[in-house]
Design an enzyme around this catalytic site. Structure first.
Site, PDB file in Angstrom:
ATOM      1  N   SER A  19      44.308  32.954  49.170  1.00  0.00           N
ATOM      2  CA  SER A  19      43.663  32.495  47.941  1.00  0.00           C
ATOM      3  C   SER A  19      44.362  33.216  46.785  1.00  0.00           C
ATOM      4  O   SER A  19      44.969  34.270  46.995  1.00  0.00           O
ATOM      5  CB  SER A  19      42.167  32.804  47.969  1.00  0.00           C
ATOM      6  OG  SER A  19      41.949  34.160  48.236  1.00  0.00           O
ATOM      7  N   GLU A  21      44.224  34.479  42.613  1.00  0.00           N
ATOM      8  CA  GLU A  21      43.359  34.758  41.461  1.00  0.00           C
ATOM      9  C   GLU A  21      44.155  34.654  40.153  1.00  0.00           C
ATOM     10  O   GLU A  21      45.269  35.151  40.052  1.00  0.00           O
ATOM     11  CB  GLU A  21      42.765  36.165  41.611  1.00  0.00           C
ATOM     12  CG  GLU A  21      41.821  36.530  40.479  1.00  0.00           C
ATOM     13  CD  GLU A  21      41.089  37.825  40.735  1.00  0.00           C
ATOM     14  OE1 GLU A  21      40.523  38.004  41.831  1.00  0.00           O
ATOM     15  OE2 GLU A  21      41.088  38.678  39.826  1.00  0.00           O
ATOM     16  N   ASP A 115      32.450  45.393  34.051  1.00  0.00           N
ATOM     17  CA  ASP A 115      32.589  46.731  33.455  1.00  0.00           C
ATOM     18  C   ASP A 115      31.900  46.757  32.097  1.00  0.00           C
ATOM     19  O   ASP A 115      31.897  45.756  31.380  1.00  0.00           O
ATOM     20  CB  ASP A 115      34.073  47.078  33.277  1.00  0.00           C
ATOM     21  CG  ASP A 115      34.701  47.452  34.592  1.00  0.00           C
ATOM     22  OD1 ASP A 115      34.103  48.282  35.310  1.00  0.00           O
ATOM     23  OD2 ASP A 115      35.756  46.895  34.926  1.00  0.00           O
ATOM     24  N   PHE A 225      46.394  51.061  35.550  1.00  0.00           N
ATOM     25  CA  PHE A 225      45.217  50.323  35.979  1.00  0.00           C
ATOM     26  C   PHE A 225      44.614  50.962  37.239  1.00  0.00           C
ATOM     27  O   PHE A 225      43.396  51.092  37.367  1.00  0.00           O
ATOM     28  CB  PHE A 225      45.589  48.855  36.203  1.00  0.00           C
ATOM     29  CG  PHE A 225      44.395  47.974  36.354  1.00  0.00           C
ATOM     30  CD1 PHE A 225      43.369  48.003  35.412  1.00  0.00           C
ATOM     31  CD2 PHE A 225      44.266  47.126  37.442  1.00  0.00           C
ATOM     32  CE1 PHE A 225      42.242  47.204  35.551  1.00  0.00           C
ATOM     33  CE2 PHE A 225      43.146  46.320  37.597  1.00  0.00           C
ATOM     34  CZ  PHE A 225      42.136  46.371  36.653  1.00  0.00           C
ATOM     35  N   HIS A 275      43.887  37.673  49.596  1.00  0.00           N
ATOM     36  CA  HIS A 275      43.605  37.223  48.229  1.00  0.00           C
ATOM     37  C   HIS A 275      44.659  37.861  47.323  1.00  0.00           C
ATOM     38  O   HIS A 275      44.777  39.091  47.273  1.00  0.00           O
ATOM     39  CB  HIS A 275      42.199  37.693  47.831  1.00  0.00           C
ATOM     40  CG  HIS A 275      41.761  37.247  46.478  1.00  0.00           C
ATOM     41  ND1 HIS A 275      41.332  35.966  46.214  1.00  0.00           N
ATOM     42  CD2 HIS A 275      41.669  37.915  45.299  1.00  0.00           C
ATOM     43  CE1 HIS A 275      40.994  35.857  44.939  1.00  0.00           C
ATOM     44  NE2 HIS A 275      41.195  37.016  44.360  1.00  0.00           N
TER      45      HIS A 275
HETATM   46  P1  FAD Z   1      28.645  46.519  41.952  1.00  0.00           P
HETATM   47  O1  FAD Z   1      28.936  45.865  43.258  1.00  0.00           O
HETATM   48  O2  FAD Z   1      27.297  46.347  41.360  1.00  0.00           O
HETATM   49  O3  FAD Z   1      28.963  48.030  42.036  1.00  0.00           O
HETATM   50  C1  FAD Z   1      30.242  48.499  42.444  1.00  0.00           C
HETATM   51  C2  FAD Z   1      30.111  49.883  43.051  1.00  0.00           C
HETATM   52  O4  FAD Z   1      29.685  50.812  42.068  1.00  0.00           O
HETATM   53  C3  FAD Z   1      29.130  49.887  44.157  1.00  0.00           C
HETATM   54  O5  FAD Z   1      29.829  50.022  45.342  1.00  0.00           O
HETATM   55  C4  FAD Z   1      28.202  51.034  43.871  1.00  0.00           C
HETATM   56  O6  FAD Z   1      28.234  51.943  44.926  1.00  0.00           O
HETATM   57  C5  FAD Z   1      28.690  51.636  42.607  1.00  0.00           C
HETATM   58  N1  FAD Z   1      27.595  51.716  41.648  1.00  0.00           N
HETATM   59  C6  FAD Z   1      27.162  50.734  40.863  1.00  0.00           C
HETATM   60  N2  FAD Z   1      26.149  51.176  40.093  1.00  0.00           N
HETATM   61  C7  FAD Z   1      25.979  52.455  40.432  1.00  0.00           C
HETATM   62  C8  FAD Z   1      25.102  53.459  39.988  1.00  0.00           C
HETATM   63  N3  FAD Z   1      24.184  53.236  39.038  1.00  0.00           N
HETATM   64  N4  FAD Z   1      25.195  54.697  40.550  1.00  0.00           N
HETATM   65  C9  FAD Z   1      26.107  54.946  41.519  1.00  0.00           C
HETATM   66  N5  FAD Z   1      26.982  54.027  41.963  1.00  0.00           N
HETATM   67  C10 FAD Z   1      26.906  52.811  41.429  1.00  0.00           C
HETATM   68  N6  FAD Z   1      35.510  42.292  36.243  1.00  0.00           N
HETATM   69  C11 FAD Z   1      35.329  41.383  35.248  1.00  0.00           C
HETATM   70  O7  FAD Z   1      34.918  41.743  34.131  1.00  0.00           O
HETATM   71  N7  FAD Z   1      35.609  40.035  35.454  1.00  0.00           N
HETATM   72  C12 FAD Z   1      36.047  39.560  36.646  1.00  0.00           C
HETATM   73  O8  FAD Z   1      36.280  38.349  36.798  1.00  0.00           O
HETATM   74  C13 FAD Z   1      36.253  40.509  37.717  1.00  0.00           C
HETATM   75  N8  FAD Z   1      36.676  40.112  38.936  1.00  0.00           N
HETATM   76  C14 FAD Z   1      36.808  41.009  39.965  1.00  0.00           C
HETATM   77  C15 FAD Z   1      37.169  40.560  41.235  1.00  0.00           C
HETATM   78  C16 FAD Z   1      37.282  41.457  42.306  1.00  0.00           C
HETATM   79  C17 FAD Z   1      37.671  40.932  43.658  1.00  0.00           C
HETATM   80  C18 FAD Z   1      37.038  42.857  42.098  1.00  0.00           C
HETATM   81  C19 FAD Z   1      37.183  43.835  43.218  1.00  0.00           C
HETATM   82  C20 FAD Z   1      36.670  43.306  40.840  1.00  0.00           C
HETATM   83  C21 FAD Z   1      36.531  42.401  39.760  1.00  0.00           C
HETATM   84  N9  FAD Z   1      36.123  42.826  38.490  1.00  0.00           N
HETATM   85  C22 FAD Z   1      35.952  41.905  37.460  1.00  0.00           C
HETATM   86  C23 FAD Z   1      35.883  44.261  38.207  1.00  0.00           C
HETATM   87  C24 FAD Z   1      34.396  44.661  38.358  1.00  0.00           C
HETATM   88  O9  FAD Z   1      33.637  43.989  37.392  1.00  0.00           O
HETATM   89  C25 FAD Z   1      34.291  46.171  38.188  1.00  0.00           C
HETATM   90  O10 FAD Z   1      34.898  46.836  39.250  1.00  0.00           O
HETATM   91  C26 FAD Z   1      32.878  46.711  37.946  1.00  0.00           C
HETATM   92  O11 FAD Z   1      32.987  48.069  37.561  1.00  0.00           O
HETATM   93  C27 FAD Z   1      31.963  46.654  39.133  1.00  0.00           C
HETATM   94  O12 FAD Z   1      31.511  45.380  39.389  1.00  0.00           O
HETATM   95  P2  FAD Z   1      30.946  45.056  40.878  1.00  0.00           P
HETATM   96  O13 FAD Z   1      30.487  43.688  40.942  1.00  0.00           O
HETATM   97  O14 FAD Z   1      31.941  45.511  41.865  1.00  0.00           O
HETATM   98  O15 FAD Z   1      29.695  46.054  40.838  1.00  0.00           O
END
Ligand code: FAD
Length: 309
Positions: A19, A21, A115, A225, A275
Site C-alpha cells: 500500500s 501513502e 499531533d 524527523f 506500507h
Molecule cells: P494514540 O494511538 O492515541 O497514541 C500513540 C501512543 O502514545 C500510544 O501508544 C500511547 O501509549 C501514547 N500515549 C498517548 N497518550 C498518552 C498519554 N496521555 N500518556 C502516555 N502515553 C500516551 N498525523 C497526522 O497529523 N496526520 C496523519 O494523517 C497521520 N498519519 C499517520 C499514519 C501512521 C501510519 C502513523 C504511524 C502516524 C501518523 N500520524 C499522522 C502521526 C500521529 O498523529 C502521531 O504519531 C501522534 O502523536 C499520535 O497519534 P496516534 O493515533 O498514534 O495516537
C-alpha cells in the site's frame, strides 16, 4: 546485501501486498507530482493508497479532493483510505468529516489522534467535546460506520509512551474498539519490528501489523524527523550516506538498495504486507516494488524472455 537471485528465489511475491501513502498537495504543481506518482505506482496493484490528514482538519479539502480524484479516475483502479485525526476537533466535527468522506465513497479510514498543533513533543490536550485519543476515536468511528479501520503502531514506542507496555496497551485498546490493521511508524532496524510484533502477539493483539517503509529521499530531513518521532537511526545507515552530499544519483541508488534490502529481509522473516511512505514521489518506491517483481505491466513470462534473448 541480498542479490537479485536471492530475492527471486527466496521471496514468494505472489503473497506480497503493498500500500502507498501520500500527503495532500498544497498547490497545483504538487498536485501534478502527486497524481503522476499515483499513476506510476498503480501497476503494482496496491491494496489501497492512503492520503494523510492535517491536524485540526487543516487539510480536509485537499485530502478529500485527492480521495475523490482517486475514486473518480479512469486512469487508476485503486481503493483509497482516508487518514483522520481527532486533535482539536469536537466529536461532532469529526463525525461530519467522516460523513463527507463516506459520501465520497470512502470505506477505509486510518484513525489517528494526531499531533498537537503546538508541535510534536508538546502536551496533547483533547478538545473539550472531542475524542481523548485514537482508541476513543476508533470506538466513535465503529459506532457510526462499518468501515475498515487501520491505526498506528510504534515499533520503537511512541515518544509519549513511558514504556512498551503503555504503548501496547493503547494498541490493544484500539483493536478492542474495532481496529482491523495497524500500520507502523517508519523504522530501519528490522529486529526492533520483529520484537515489537512478538510483544504485541503476547499481549493478545492479533490483527496484521504492517511495517511502514520509508525510502530515503533526503537523509538530513529523515534524521530530523526520526528524532522527533522516536525512530532510531543506526550507525550503518549513517555510514551508507556518508560522503554523498554532492552525489544525488548515488544517493538515490543507495536509498533504493536500502529500502529493497529492508523489505526483502522482512519478507524472508515471513512478513507479506508493506506500507510505503512515498513522500508523493514514485521513483524509489517504484524501484523497490520492481525489485520485488510486483509490476503487473511487465512481461511476467521470464522463460519467453530468456528464450528470446
Ligand atoms: P494514540 O494511538 O492515541 O497514541 C500513540 C501512543 O502514545 C500510544 O501508544 C500511547 O501509549 C501514547 N500515549 C498517548 N497518550 C498518552 C498519554 N496521555 N500518556 C502516555 N502515553 C500516551 N498525523 C497526522 O497529523 N496526520 C496523519 O494523517 C497521520 N498519519 C499517520 C499514519 C501512521 C501510519 C502513523 C504511524 C502516524 C501518523 N500520524 C499522522 C502521526 C500521529 O498523529 C502521531 O504519531 C501522534 O502523536 C499520535 O497519534 P496516534 O493515533 O498514534 O495516537
Amino acid at each position: 546485501m541480498a542479490s537479485p537471485h536471492h530475492i527471486e528465489s527466496s521471496v514468494n511475491n505472489d503473497n506480497i501486498k503493498v500500500s502507498f501513502e501520500f500527503f495532500p498537495p498544497k498547490n497545483g504543481k504538487m498536485e501534478e507530482q502527486l497524481w503522476e506518482s499515483v499513476v506510476k505506482l498503480a501497476p503494482f496493484n496496491p491494496e489501497y493508497v492512503s492520503v494523510t490528514y492535517g491536524a485540526g482538519g487543516s487539510t480536509k479539502e485537499p485530502t478529500l479532493n485527492t480521495i475523490k480524484r482517486i475514486i473518480d479516475s479512469n486512469e487508476v483502479d485503486i481503493n483509497p483510505a482516508a487518514h483522520l485525526t481527532c486533535v482539536e476537533a469536537s466529536k461532532e466535527e469529526v463525525h461530519n468529516v467522516v460523513q463527507e468522506f463516506r459520501d465520497a465513497g470512502v470505506k477505509h479510514f486510518v484513525a489517528l489522534r494526531g499531533d498537537p498543533s503546538s508541535g510534536i513533543g508538546t502536551k496533547y490536550q483533547p478538545h473539550p467535546d472531542g475524542y481523548e485519543n485514537a482508541a476513543a476515536l476508533v470506538r466513535g468511528l465503529r459506532d457510526i460506520s462499518d468501515c475498515e479501520i487501520s491505526v498506528s503502531a510504534y515499533p520503537e514506542k511512541h515518544p509519549e509512551s513511558p514504556d512498551f507496555m503503555t504503548d501496547l496497551d493503547m494498541l490493544k485498546r484500539k483493536v478492542d474498539n474495532g481496529a482491523t490493521r495497524a500500520i507502523t511508524q517508519f523504522f530501519f532496524n528490522n529486529d526492533d519490528f520483529e520484537r515489537y510484533v512478538e510483544r504485541a502477539r503476547k499481549a493478545g493483539i492479533y490483527i496484521p501489523i504492517v511495517p511502514g517503509i520509508l525510502p530515503i529521499h533526503n537523509f538530513t530531513q529523515v534524521q530530523k524527523f526520526a528524532a522527533m518521532c522516536g525512530t532510531s537511526i543506526p550507525d550503518w545507515l549513517v555510514r551508507r550516506f556518508d560522503g554523498l552530499e554532492d552525489e544525488p544519483e548515488v544517493r538515490s541508488m543507495v536509498a533504493s538498495a536500502i529500502a529493497t534490502e529492508q523489505v526483502v529481509d522482512l519478507a524472508n522473516r515471513g512478513f507479506e504486507e508493506f506500507h510505503f511512505y512515498t513522500m508523493n514521489r514514485a521513483r524509489l518506491v517504484f524501484a523497490v516494488c520492481q525489485m520485488l517483481g510486483l509490476n503487473q505491466n511487465g512481461n511476467s513470462n521470464g522463460d519467453e524472455n530468456r528464450n528470446a534473448a
